[in-house]
Design an enzyme around this catalytic site. Structure first.
Site, PDB file in Angstrom:
ATOM      1  N   HIS A   1       0.847  -1.195   0.000  1.00  0.00           N
ATOM      2  CA  HIS A   1       0.000   0.000   0.000  1.00  0.00           C
ATOM      3  C   HIS A   1       0.878   1.239   0.000  1.00  0.00           C
ATOM      4  O   HIS A   1       2.099   1.141   0.074  1.00  0.00           O
ATOM      5  CB  HIS A   1      -0.982  -0.008   1.171  1.00  0.00           C
ATOM      6  CG  HIS A   1      -0.375   0.030   2.543  1.00  0.00           C
ATOM      7  ND1 HIS A   1       0.359  -1.002   3.070  1.00  0.00           N
ATOM      8  CD2 HIS A   1      -0.409   0.990   3.505  1.00  0.00           C
ATOM      9  CE1 HIS A   1       0.753  -0.691   4.295  1.00  0.00           C
ATOM     10  NE2 HIS A   1       0.305   0.520   4.576  1.00  0.00           N
TER      11      HIS A   1
ATOM     12  N   HIS B   1       1.342   3.962   1.996  1.00  0.00           N
ATOM     13  CA  HIS B   1       1.835   4.734   3.137  1.00  0.00           C
ATOM     14  C   HIS B   1       3.355   4.912   3.079  1.00  0.00           C
ATOM     15  O   HIS B   1       4.082   3.988   2.700  1.00  0.00           O
ATOM     16  CB  HIS B   1       1.428   4.061   4.447  1.00  0.00           C
ATOM     17  CG  HIS B   1      -0.008   4.292   4.794  1.00  0.00           C
ATOM     18  ND1 HIS B   1      -0.677   3.586   5.776  1.00  0.00           N
ATOM     19  CD2 HIS B   1      -0.928   5.180   4.299  1.00  0.00           C
ATOM     20  CE1 HIS B   1      -1.928   4.015   5.868  1.00  0.00           C
ATOM     21  NE2 HIS B   1      -2.101   4.984   4.987  1.00  0.00           N
TER      22      HIS B   1
ATOM     23  N   ASP C   1       5.726   4.797   5.162  1.00  0.00           N
ATOM     24  CA  ASP C   1       6.578   3.836   5.849  1.00  0.00           C
ATOM     25  C   ASP C   1       6.556   2.463   5.166  1.00  0.00           C
ATOM     26  O   ASP C   1       7.098   1.495   5.706  1.00  0.00           O
ATOM     27  CB  ASP C   1       6.204   3.714   7.332  1.00  0.00           C
ATOM     28  CG  ASP C   1       4.813   3.170   7.562  1.00  0.00           C
ATOM     29  OD1 ASP C   1       3.917   3.424   6.735  1.00  0.00           O
ATOM     30  OD2 ASP C   1       4.600   2.487   8.586  1.00  0.00           O
ATOM     31  N   HIS C   2       5.981   2.398   3.963  1.00  0.00           N
ATOM     32  CA  HIS C   2       6.014   1.173   3.154  1.00  0.00           C
ATOM     33  C   HIS C   2       6.609   1.412   1.774  1.00  0.00           C
ATOM     34  O   HIS C   2       6.980   0.450   1.107  1.00  0.00           O
ATOM     35  CB  HIS C   2       4.602   0.584   3.027  1.00  0.00           C
ATOM     36  CG  HIS C   2       4.067   0.090   4.335  1.00  0.00           C
ATOM     37  ND1 HIS C   2       3.995  -1.243   4.662  1.00  0.00           N
ATOM     38  CD2 HIS C   2       3.622   0.758   5.420  1.00  0.00           C
ATOM     39  CE1 HIS C   2       3.511  -1.372   5.888  1.00  0.00           C
ATOM     40  NE2 HIS C   2       3.288  -0.159   6.366  1.00  0.00           N
TER      41      HIS C   2
ATOM     42  N   HIS D   1      -7.510  -0.742   5.469  1.00  0.00           N
ATOM     43  CA  HIS D   1      -6.468   0.124   6.033  1.00  0.00           C
ATOM     44  C   HIS D   1      -6.197   1.261   5.054  1.00  0.00           C
ATOM     45  O   HIS D   1      -6.154   2.430   5.435  1.00  0.00           O
ATOM     46  CB  HIS D   1      -5.217  -0.697   6.304  1.00  0.00           C
ATOM     47  CG  HIS D   1      -4.106   0.074   6.925  1.00  0.00           C
ATOM     48  ND1 HIS D   1      -4.172   0.593   8.200  1.00  0.00           N
ATOM     49  CD2 HIS D   1      -2.882   0.427   6.445  1.00  0.00           C
ATOM     50  CE1 HIS D   1      -3.049   1.225   8.477  1.00  0.00           C
ATOM     51  NE2 HIS D   1      -2.252   1.148   7.427  1.00  0.00           N
TER      52      HIS D   1
ATOM     53  N   ASP E   1      -0.156  -4.002   6.326  1.00  0.00           N
ATOM     54  CA  ASP E   1      -0.806  -3.546   7.554  1.00  0.00           C
ATOM     55  C   ASP E   1      -2.257  -4.015   7.649  1.00  0.00           C
ATOM     56  O   ASP E   1      -3.072  -3.377   8.326  1.00  0.00           O
ATOM     57  CB  ASP E   1      -0.783  -2.003   7.617  1.00  0.00           C
ATOM     58  CG  ASP E   1       0.592  -1.459   7.945  1.00  0.00           C
ATOM     59  OD1 ASP E   1       1.527  -2.256   8.153  1.00  0.00           O
ATOM     60  OD2 ASP E   1       0.739  -0.220   7.978  1.00  0.00           O
TER      61      ASP E   1
ATOM     62  N   HIS F   1       4.812  -4.694  10.993  1.00  0.00           N
ATOM     63  CA  HIS F   1       5.113  -3.968  12.228  1.00  0.00           C
ATOM     64  C   HIS F   1       5.214  -4.929  13.408  1.00  0.00           C
ATOM     65  O   HIS F   1       4.580  -5.987  13.418  1.00  0.00           O
ATOM     66  CB  HIS F   1       4.017  -2.943  12.541  1.00  0.00           C
ATOM     67  CG  HIS F   1       3.976  -1.787  11.597  1.00  0.00           C
ATOM     68  ND1 HIS F   1       4.764  -0.674  11.755  1.00  0.00           N
ATOM     69  CD2 HIS F   1       3.232  -1.575  10.480  1.00  0.00           C
ATOM     70  CE1 HIS F   1       4.504   0.186  10.769  1.00  0.00           C
ATOM     71  NE2 HIS F   1       3.580  -0.348   9.988  1.00  0.00           N
TER      72      HIS F   1
END
Length: 263
Positions: free
Chosen positions: A76, A78, A80-81, A134, A153, A191
């Site tokens: 996805h 985001h 942090d990905h 998400h 996530d 995570h």
């Protein structure tokens, strides 16, 4: 006794697969609690990075192992990905695969995919599964013959992702879709949320003996500084209050309670 899958610390990758088609999976900690996954298929020599939060530790780990990064798979959009996408591509000229529904939010992609599509890492097949909620276009990569799934996530050990861009109904459908995978399927999430998730799970299901037993192990592992993922589908069926929710309404109630939980 219920046992979690053994941790694969850096320097000792998980090796899963069949006979010569053995893949190696390495966990790379990043940022505060992210895990980036480095997956190597030795016959072709191909290596994929899944959800690179940042580039430097990935490039360093691949170099230390003598692996050439040929692909990135994003679950996805985001930051942090996908934060390491551009720098890893610049260093390796790898191909980046991202969700079709999020093509406008990931500037670095080369190819986009959606549920029902197939991607390959050398000889290894990965089926793309739509798991929105998400984020609106979240996907997972399922390697059926290797009994592994990379879920970003969407599914966590004893948890699920926050409903930022989707609904409880969508997440309930995601949990049902993932729950029917073989129990031995290893679940690689992005995570280290297990202890926090488990503390809430104990409140949500106080009479769940399998959960209580699992949390004893989790507390001990985290006290030793050990990672708690991957998990398995079987463990989540037994102990995850979101996968075990009996309706979308119950999942919504549990997600709202977890969002406000301070345990």
């Amino acid at each position: 006794m219920m046992k979690a899958p053994g941790p694969s610390a850096l320097g000792k990758p998980d090796r899963i697969g069949h006979n010569a088609r053995m893949i190696e999976i390495v966990r790379i900690p990043a940022l505060s609690d992210n895990y980036i996954w480095l997956v190597h298929e030795p016959i072709s020599g191909e290596t994929v990075v899944i959800d690179p939060a940042e580039a430097e530790p990935v490039l360093a780990e691949a170099k230390a192992r003598g692996w050439s990064i040929t692909q990135i798979w994003n679950t996805h959009w985001h930051p942090d990905h996908v934060g390491g996408n551009a720098a890893i591509k610049a260093a390796t000229d790898c191909a980046i695969t991202s969700p079709e529904a999020e093509r406008d939010r990931i500037a670095t992609f080369d190819t986009t995919v959606k549920g029902g599509d197939v991607v390959h890492l050398g000889l290894i097949r990965a089926d793309v599964i739509d798991v929105p909620a998400h984020t609106a276009g979240h996907i997972a990569y399922h390697l059926p013959e290797e009994q592994a799934i990379f879920v970003g996530d969407t599914l966590f050990a004893m948890g699920c992702g926050r409903l930022f861009e989707g609904t409880a109904e969508q997440m309930f459908d995601n949990m049902a879709r993932l729950a029917v995978l073989p129990g031995e399927t290893h679940v690689y999430c992005a995570h280290e949320y297990t202890e926090s998730n488990g503390r809430y799970a104990l409140v949500a299901e106080p009479d769940n003996l399998a959960l209580a037993e699992r949390m004893e192990q989790v507390f001990a592992m985290r006290a030793r500084g050990e990672p708690t993922v991957p998990t398995t589908i079987a463990l989540e069926r037994a102990t995850n209050p979101f996968m075990r929710a009996r309706s979308a309404e119950e999942l919504a109630e549990r997600r709202a309670a977890k969002d406000n939980f301070r345990g």
